[in-house]
Design a protein around this motif. Structure first.
Motif, PDB file in Angstrom:
ATOM      1  N   GLU A   1      -6.358  32.751   6.250  1.00  0.00           N
ATOM      2  CA  GLU A   1      -5.220  31.833   6.238  1.00  0.00           C
ATOM      3  C   GLU A   1      -5.149  31.115   7.578  1.00  0.00           C
ATOM      4  N   LEU A   2      -5.111  29.781   7.533  1.00  0.00           N
ATOM      5  CA  LEU A   2      -5.087  28.976   8.757  1.00  0.00           C
ATOM      6  C   LEU A   2      -3.731  28.305   8.914  1.00  0.00           C
ATOM      7  N   LYS A   3      -3.136  28.460  10.103  1.00  0.00           N
ATOM      8  CA  LYS A   3      -1.884  27.795  10.445  1.00  0.00           C
ATOM      9  C   LYS A   3      -2.133  26.913  11.661  1.00  0.00           C
ATOM     10  N   VAL A   4      -1.714  25.660  11.570  1.00  0.00           N
ATOM     11  CA  VAL A   4      -1.908  24.693  12.659  1.00  0.00           C
ATOM     12  C   VAL A   4      -0.540  24.284  13.187  1.00  0.00           C
ATOM     13  N   LEU A   5      -0.307  24.510  14.471  1.00  0.00           N
ATOM     14  CA  LEU A   5       0.978  24.202  15.094  1.00  0.00           C
ATOM     15  C   LEU A   5       0.895  22.924  15.915  1.00  0.00           C
ATOM     16  N   SER A   6       2.043  22.265  16.070  1.00  0.00           N
ATOM     17  CA  SER A   6       2.128  21.093  16.937  1.00  0.00           C
ATOM     18  C   SER A   6       1.968  21.524  18.388  1.00  0.00           C
ATOM     19  N   ILE A   7       1.454  20.605  19.217  1.00  0.00           N
ATOM     20  CA  ILE A   7       1.290  20.903  20.638  1.00  0.00           C
ATOM     21  C   ILE A   7       2.640  21.203  21.281  1.00  0.00           C
ATOM     22  N   MET A   8       3.712  20.635  20.730  1.00  0.00           N
ATOM     23  CA  MET A   8       5.052  20.858  21.279  1.00  0.00           C
ATOM     24  C   MET A   8       5.599  22.239  20.939  1.00  0.00           C
ATOM     25  N   ALA A   9       4.958  22.917  20.006  1.00  0.00           N
ATOM     26  CA  ALA A   9       5.463  24.218  19.556  1.00  0.00           C
ATOM     27  C   ALA A   9       5.628  25.226  20.693  1.00  0.00           C
ATOM     28  N   PRO A  10       4.636  25.344  21.634  1.00  0.00           N
ATOM     29  CA  PRO A  10       4.816  26.320  22.712  1.00  0.00           C
ATOM     30  C   PRO A  10       5.963  25.961  23.654  1.00  0.00           C
TER      31      PRO A  10
ATOM     32  N   THR B   1     -27.103  34.441  -0.436  1.00  0.00           N
ATOM     33  CA  THR B   1     -26.529  33.171   0.022  1.00  0.00           C
ATOM     34  C   THR B   1     -25.113  33.392   0.547  1.00  0.00           C
ATOM     35  N   TRP B   2     -24.704  32.473   1.422  1.00  0.00           N
ATOM     36  CA  TRP B   2     -23.316  32.406   1.903  1.00  0.00           C
ATOM     37  C   TRP B   2     -22.707  31.098   1.406  1.00  0.00           C
ATOM     38  N   THR B   3     -21.426  31.126   1.014  1.00  0.00           N
ATOM     39  CA  THR B   3     -20.714  29.906   0.618  1.00  0.00           C
ATOM     40  C   THR B   3     -19.299  29.955   1.173  1.00  0.00           C
ATOM     41  N   TRP B   4     -18.845  28.816   1.725  1.00  0.00           N
ATOM     42  CA  TRP B   4     -17.470  28.699   2.219  1.00  0.00           C
ATOM     43  C   TRP B   4     -16.669  27.796   1.295  1.00  0.00           C
ATOM     44  N   TYR B   5     -15.403  28.157   1.079  1.00  0.00           N
ATOM     45  CA  TYR B   5     -14.530  27.383   0.199  1.00  0.00           C
ATOM     46  C   TYR B   5     -13.216  27.065   0.913  1.00  0.00           C
TER      47      TYR B   5
ATOM     48  N   LYS C   1     -11.086  39.093   9.803  1.00  0.00           N
ATOM     49  CA  LYS C   1      -9.709  39.281  10.242  1.00  0.00           C
ATOM     50  C   LYS C   1      -8.746  39.195   9.068  1.00  0.00           C
ATOM     51  N   GLU C   2      -7.778  40.111   9.065  1.00  0.00           N
ATOM     52  CA  GLU C   2      -6.747  40.102   8.031  1.00  0.00           C
ATOM     53  C   GLU C   2      -5.581  39.200   8.420  1.00  0.00           C
ATOM     54  N   ARG C   3      -5.293  39.097   9.715  1.00  0.00           N
ATOM     55  CA  ARG C   3      -4.138  38.325  10.173  1.00  0.00           C
ATOM     56  C   ARG C   3      -4.417  36.819  10.092  1.00  0.00           C
ATOM     57  N   PRO C   4      -3.369  36.011   9.929  1.00  0.00           N
ATOM     58  CA  PRO C   4      -3.549  34.551   9.894  1.00  0.00           C
ATOM     59  C   PRO C   4      -4.139  34.043  11.209  1.00  0.00           C
ATOM     60  N   ILE C   5      -4.920  32.989  11.109  1.00  0.00           N
ATOM     61  CA  ILE C   5      -5.469  32.328  12.294  1.00  0.00           C
ATOM     62  C   ILE C   5      -4.483  31.239  12.699  1.00  0.00           C
TER      63      ILE C   5
ATOM     64  N   ASP D   1      -5.183  20.416   7.658  1.00  0.00           N
ATOM     65  CA  ASP D   1      -6.138  21.525   7.570  1.00  0.00           C
ATOM     66  C   ASP D   1      -5.472  22.861   7.281  1.00  0.00           C
ATOM     67  N   ILE D   2      -4.139  22.888   7.296  1.00  0.00           N
ATOM     68  CA  ILE D   2      -3.418  24.133   7.011  1.00  0.00           C
ATOM     69  C   ILE D   2      -3.731  24.591   5.583  1.00  0.00           C
ATOM     70  N   GLY D   3      -3.985  25.882   5.416  1.00  0.00           N
ATOM     71  CA  GLY D   3      -4.242  26.397   4.069  1.00  0.00           C
ATOM     72  C   GLY D   3      -5.062  27.665   4.088  1.00  0.00           C
ATOM     73  N   VAL D   4      -5.632  27.986   2.930  1.00  0.00           N
ATOM     74  CA  VAL D   4      -6.403  29.217   2.742  1.00  0.00           C
ATOM     75  C   VAL D   4      -7.876  28.871   2.543  1.00  0.00           C
ATOM     76  N   TYR D   5      -8.735  29.603   3.249  1.00  0.00           N
ATOM     77  CA  TYR D   5     -10.178  29.416   3.168  1.00  0.00           C
ATOM     78  C   TYR D   5     -10.822  30.738   2.749  1.00  0.00           C
ATOM     79  N   TRP D   6     -12.001  30.632   2.111  1.00  0.00           N
ATOM     80  CA  TRP D   6     -12.714  31.819   1.639  1.00  0.00           C
ATOM     81  C   TRP D   6     -14.178  31.746   2.041  1.00  0.00           C
ATOM     82  N   CYS D   7     -14.742  32.901   2.359  1.00  0.00           N
ATOM     83  CA  CYS D   7     -16.204  32.967   2.470  1.00  0.00           C
ATOM     84  C   CYS D   7     -16.697  33.912   1.377  1.00  0.00           C
TER      85      CYS D   7
END
Length: 265
Positions: free
Chosen positions: A210-219, A146-150, A122-126, A190-196
């Motif tokens: 790219e991972l974005k974590v929202l507060s439960i109150m956000a919705p 091999t696979w590696t996650w960063y 996926k190109e869009r942020p998670i 946990d917010i930030g950028v990850y790579w495989c």
């Protein structure tokens, strides 16, 4: 006859054991045509690249040049309307762009891009919420070695070690071509950028997440904003009605007194 037990047999060379993959681009012979084809090469192999002139093309007896980048190379075989090069790709430096250029009354070209298999993702942020689970999936056309996650820490990439973060990360190899990272019990940290990274014999490919974590109150924020606007509107209407009644009553009393004075006169 010869003593077969004493006869020496030379094993086939590794180069000769490669399977040959054939790729072709058909050129229409229209001036300015520049066609391209991407070819994924993950492990050592042989490839045949062919430029073929369409039968309906009016380009007669063109001068043909093959190039790797800007370096001119010779083709290995030729027919009336096609020109072929055969390559043995055994190291990463042999990957790259191979072009054939046909010059005559007009000039046309075709380019083959030999590259390590790309990673699909996926190109869009998670976007997810605190306490939830984030899932990142990478897929490739060919199975990597091999696979590696960063995860990104400042400007550096830090390999994710699931054995030391058992309560935070899970890596699942769904198949040889599909790898999955799960991040558990999400927090703002946990917010930030990850790579495989998929490592092949001839090189490696990476995919960014790219991972974005929202507060439960956000919705609830839009709902709260709407409710607040409604309350303000209702309060404004109520105050206006109260003021209007007072103003009308006051104006009405003054009118009655003026009417009495006129009646007396």
């Amino acid at each position: 006859g010869p003593d077969l037990a004493a006869e020496e047999f030379k094993p086939a060379s590794k180069e000769n054991s490669y399977e040959v993959s054939e790729y072709e681009i058909v050129l229409p012979g229209v001036s300015g045509t520049a066609l391209q084809k991407n070819i994924s090469v993950g492990s050592p192999t042989k490839v045949e690249l062919t430029c073929k002139l369409d039968e309906k093309a009016n380009l007669k007896n063109p001068q043909v040049t093959w190039k790797k980048g800007s370096e001119t190379i010779s083709h290995t075989s030729k027919t009336q309307n096609s020109w072929t090069i055969q390559l043995t790709i055994s190291e990463s430096s042999q990957l790259g762009s191979y072009s054939c250029i046909l010059k005559g009354e007009v000039e046309v070209s075709a380019t083959f891009h030999l590259q390590v298999p790309k990673i699909e993702g996926k190109e869009r942020p998670i976007i997810t919420y605190e306490g939830d689970l984030a899932v990142m999936v990478c897929k490739t056309e060919d199975a990597p070695v091999t696979w590696t996650w960063y995860m990104t820490s400042g400007t550096e990439l830090v390999a994710i070690n699931t054995s030391s973060h058992t309560n935070k990360f899970r890596i699942k190899r769904q198949s040889a071509k599909v790898n999955r990272l799960e991040i558990l019990k999400l927090t703002k940290e946990d917010i930030g950028v990850y790579w495989c990274e998929a490592a092949f014999t001839l090189g490696s490919s990476k995919r960014r997440f790219e991972l974005k974590v929202l507060s439960i109150m956000a919705p609830l924020k839009p709902f709260v904003a709407v409710v607040a606007e409604v309350i303000i509107l209702v309060t404004t209407i109520a105050l206006y009605e109260v003021y209007s009644k007072k103003y009308s009553k006051k104006k009405g009393g003054k009118g009655e007194r003026e009417f009495d004075q006129i009646d007396q006169i």
